[in-house]
Structure formats: structure tokens, C-alpha cells
Design an enzyme around this catalytic site. Structure first.
Site, PDB file in Angstrom:
ATOM      1  CB  SER A  64      33.704  62.881 -52.631  1.00  0.00           C
ATOM      2  OG  SER A  64      33.290  62.630 -51.302  1.00  0.00           O
ATOM      3  CE  LYS A  65      38.048  56.753 -54.918  1.00  0.00           C
ATOM      4  NZ  LYS A  65      37.010  56.274 -55.839  1.00  0.00           N
TER       5      LYS A  65
END
Ligand code: GLU
Length: 496
Positions: free
Chosen positions: A259-260
Site C-alpha cells: 500500500s501507499k
């Protein structure tokens, strides 16, 4: 299961609810490579039936990312094809027609249960500790004529698939996971068309995969649990089930879903950071697939020739940013100086406003010389900008303060600059080449009784502004005699 002799047709079907994630890109790469390796057809379909989250802008971003990655599709947006349209929102009539056909065949039925009724049924099942907590099949027994009358009278309804009571286990033969078995009784008579008339994912996907004659469904394993439901739809439609390959998730270095938090996740971000599309495709392809145990450089044509589902791993793959950078470096180093100039250096210098595309500031040989010293020092395309900037600054180079205090504000620096200037004055303009420059400077440290490091450090900072610039002889050659001498002189007051 599809026939061995049927031409391979695969699809990548992104939902345009965001940018193209690297996980989606890897799914696209595997579909593309599988199609190419099997002389099949690669289809791009836009799964845009979720009106609240799908946007035209996202679709365009995805198409751009696909093109940048070089994943050319044979059928789909912009290229067309015999099985279009390739946007699900343009296929709604086909889903409705298919749903009505299933109702007519008694493989689906209208359901009039209200949300309150469904909630009450669920509560009762829970209280009774009923092992089956799904839809209680209340409307399954409504007489079809009566159901039709209620629909025609405008009563709100959904359409549900009729999972055969005696279906038994649903076995999925997955090319990556092997045989995975689900109990059909737990599948529920799920909704294929909602009250507002919109079809559901498990239905549209199968209708499209059937009409588009998809032979192999290669997608993320977050969809594995949907697959038995989709098999129910294939069977209801009387259509052959394709082969399935569910590929593993991509994890971040901490073992959690990428994820980010871990870094860049969209293809666009990698493009903007200056990664090479071929390097990114190579890296992503290796996240879960390998031609053998050791090969790490897999050029696109090799991937298109050798990709096979047998070598796809079912274990989750961990995104390794260092390995990506290493592969990126290999791709940059493999460029010829000429490719480096035209594909990487010039676009970056133009982008940074240092050069004008139509009117280069120097002759071609100058850029080739610059390429020869920058290429070994480049990982990402924008790296070249900071390393070239000093060449575009005229007489007043920007000084890096730390470099000045370490190299110029120390005893001997002044003498070093003076000696260098004198020696370089003896190098004639028409002999101003790195070799001659190096030869002129070479005897000076010993003559001045200083170290090479101190001597060259001072000269380097005086002409380039910092201590991390590319090799000095070439830097001075590129700068030109006039500017080099002027900068040495201008730096004298800064030197001790
Ligand atoms: N639109 C779905 C997704 O993006 C496609 C899944 C599939 O390939 O069936 O997850």
C-alpha cells in the site's frame, strides 16, 4: 474447461476506480505475456459498472499507463474488435438479455424480498444457529407466471441465480493454486441484478467472458472466492468454463498488503519518478514468475516468448524496492550512449528547462560525451538533471555550501586554484579535451605538496559548485575553456 486447440483469448478487466496499481499492472503483464506466448488475443475491457467510483478520467489514466508499459491490446478501447463494446456500461442490454434468458430457463428467478425481510430472516437464522445463514430462498418457489405478473405490475425485485440443490462440490482447477473445492450449498442464490436494475460483478464478468470467448481468466487471487459463484453462472448460461489462474497478492517488505505506506503503488508514480517502462515490466513480471531460478533480466521479447502459467508461484510476492532499482540500473547501463542521449538525457534536460528541444545548445558529440560520464552514475532519469546543471550556469555556478566549506575554506585551496588555472591556460582551445586537461593537472598535487583529494576537491568545487560532480577532465571539457577558466578565477576569493 477450454479446449487445448481453441485459440487463446485472455482479458485484463480493470475497474476504473483509481489509478493502475502495480498489482493490476502485473495482472495485465501476465495476461499480455500469456497471449503473446500462445499466439493468442489480449483484450482490454473496462469494468466500469460501479457508477459511483468509476470515472472516465481514471479510464484514460489506465489506458495511458498500459500504453506507457507497452502492453498493447488486440481488442478493446481505441482499437475496437469483434466482441465489443469493451466498456461494461455500454453492455447493459446484454446483461439484461442474459438475465431474462436465465429466468426463462428457470436458472434464475425474481426475488421480491424487501431489505427488512432479508434482515429478519438473517436474524432468525442466527438465533437458530442455522449453519446456512444466506438467503433463505423464499422467492424460489413463487410460480413463474405469478412472479412475472408482479414484475409487470412494477413491484421492486432483484434477480437471483438458482444454485441447483444437488450441485455438490464445485471444484476449481486453478493453474496456480491447483484444485480448490467449494461447497455449492454455501454459495447462496446470489443476486445477479439488483433492485435498481444494475447487474452485479459476478454476473457481468461471466456474461462478458462468455461472449468475448475468454479461454483463460488470469487475475488476482482476491477473486478466487468469487470463482465458484461465477462457475454457477457459466453453468446456468450453458457456457464452457474457462481455465483459471489466480495470482498471488503483492506484499510490502513488512508482509502486509502493498500500500501507499510502503512507497509508490501506481504505475504513474513510477513513470514520473523516471523509471524505464521496460525495467518496470521486467521487475513486475518477476513478482511471482521466473523463467528459471536465476535469470533476473527478462527483456520484453523473452517474456512474450517464454511466459507460462506453470512457473507462476502461489506464494505471495514481496515488493523489493532495491531489486527494482537494481533492474532499473541494468536497463540504463544497457542503453547505448546514443539511446541514453535521445531517450533519457534530452527529455530530462528539456523538462528541467535547461535545454530547448528544437534548438539544442551544443553539438551532438557534446551530448555523447556527457552521456558517457553520466550513464554509469544514473539510476532514475531525473538523476541526470542535478548532475548536468553546472554545465548550464554560465560563469556563476551555484555553490553547494557544504562542498565549499569542506574543499575551498581550507588551507591550500587558493594555491590549488591558482596552479590549476595557470596549468589550464597552457592548454590551447583547440586541444581542450579531457585527456589534455587531466595531463595538465596531474603533476600539480605533488608540486604543491598536497594530496590529490584536496587538490581535485578544490578545483572540482570551483568549477562545478559541488564535490559530487562527474569526472573532472570531462566536466571541464564539456564546460569549455573560457567558462572553466572564468570559474576558477571567480572562486579564488572563496578559497583560503
Ligand atoms: N474489474 C475486476 C477487478 O478490477 C476484474 C476482476 C476479474 O478479472 O474478473 O478486480
Amino acid at each position: 474447461m477450454s479446449d487445448q486447440n481453441t485459440p487463446v483469448r485472455v482479458r485484463f478487466a480493470p475497474s476504473p476506480t483509481g489509478k493502475l496499481h502495480v498489482g493490476g499492472a502485473r495482472t495485465a503483464i501476465y495476461n499480455w505475456a500469456f497471449a503473446r506466448a500462445n499466439h493468442g488475443t489480449f483484450i482490454l475491457r473496462i469494468d466500469d459498472t460501479d457508477p459511483t467510483r468509476s470515472t472516465e478520467e481514471n479510464t484514460q489514466v489506465i489506458l495511458r499507463a498500459m500504453r506507457w508499459l507497452g502492453l498493447d491490446w488486440d481488442e478493446g478501447p481505441a482499437v475496437g474488435g469483434d466482441y465489443g463494446p469493451y466498456w461494461q456500461t455500454q453492455r447493459l442490454a446484454l446483461y439484461h438479455e442474459a438475465a431474462e434468458r436465465l429466468v426463462a430457463k428457470d436458472r434464475a428467478y425474481y426475488c421480491f424480498c424487501t431489505p427488512e425481510r432479508l434482515a429478519a430472516d438473517r436474524k432468525t437464522a442466527e438465533e437458530r444457529h442455522d449453519p446456512f445463514q444466506g438467503y433463505q430462498r423464499t422467492c424460489r418457489s413463487i410460480d413463474p407466471v405469478e412472479a412475472r405478473r408482479r414484475v409487470d405490475a412494477g413491484e421492486p425485485h432483484t434477480i437471483r441465480i438458482k444454485v441447483p440443490e444437488d450441485r455438490g462440490d464445485v471444484a476449481i482447477h486453478d493453474a496456480v493454486h491447483g484444485t480448490v473445492t467449494f461447497n455449492a450449498r454455501e454459495l447462496d442464490d446470489f443476486i445477479i441484478v439488483r433492485t435498481d436494475g444494475t447487474p452485479t460483478y459476478n454476473f457481468t464478468t461471466v456474461v462478458d467472458d462468455t461472449l468475448m470467448r475468454i479461454t483463460h481468466v488470469i487475475r488476482g487471487d482476491d477473486h478466487l472466492s468469487n470463482t465458484p459463484r461465477q462457475v454457477m453462472v457459466y453453468e446456468a448460461l450453458g457456457a464452457p468454463t474457462p481455465a483459471f489462474a489466480h495470482i498471488s497478492m503483492i506484499l510490502g517488505p513488512d508482509g502486509k498488503k502493498l500500500s501507499k505506506r510502503h512507497g509508490a503503488t501506481s504505475v504513474e508514480e513510477y513513470r514520473d519518478r523516471g523509471y524505464d517502462a521496460d525495467a518496470l515490466v521486467n521487475y513486475l513480471a518477476l513478482l511471482g514468475w521466473a523463467p528459471d531460478g536465476e535469470t533476473t533480466i527478462v527483456p520484453r521479447d523473452m517474456l512474450a516468448r517464454e511466459f507460462s502459467l506453470e512457473h507462476v508461484s502461489k506464494n505471495p510476492a514481496t515488493f523489493d524496492f532495491k531489486k527494482l532499482d537494481w533492474i532499473q540500473q541494468q536497463y540504463v547501463q544497457a542503453m547505448s550512449d546514443e539511446e541514453f542521449v535521445f531517450q533519457l538525457l534530452m527529455p530530462e534536460l528539456v523538462g528541467a528547462g535547461l535545454e530547448r528541444e528544437a534548438d539544442p545548445a551544443h553539438p551532438k558529440a557534446w551530448y555523447l560525451l556527457l552521456a558517457s560520464i553520466l550513464k554509469p552514475r544514473t539510476t532514475l532519469a531525473p538523476d541526470v538533471v542535478e548532475k548536468s546543471r553546472f554545465l548550464y550556469e554560465g560563469e556563476d555556478v551555484t555553490f553547494d555550501e557544504k562542498s565549499v566549506s569542506r574543499n575551498l575554506s581550507r588551507d591550500g585551496a587558493h594555491a590549488a586554484l591558482e596552479a590549476a588555472r595557470e596549468a589550464l591556460l597552457d592548454v590551447a582551445a583547440d586541444g581542450w579535451h579531457a585527456a589534455a586537461i587531466d595531463a595538465a593537472l596531474e603533476p600539480l598535487p605533488e608540486r604543491l605538496g598536497t594530496t590529490k583529494r584536496k587538490f581535485y576537491g578544490a578545483v572540482r568545487v570551483a568549477v562545478c559548485g559541488n564535490q559530487v560532480s562527474p569526472p573532472l577532465g570531462e566536466s571541464l571539457e564539456l564546460l569549455g575553456r573560457g567558462l572553466a577558466l572564468a570559474r576558477l578565477e571567480k572562486a579564488l576569493p572563496l578559497a583560503r
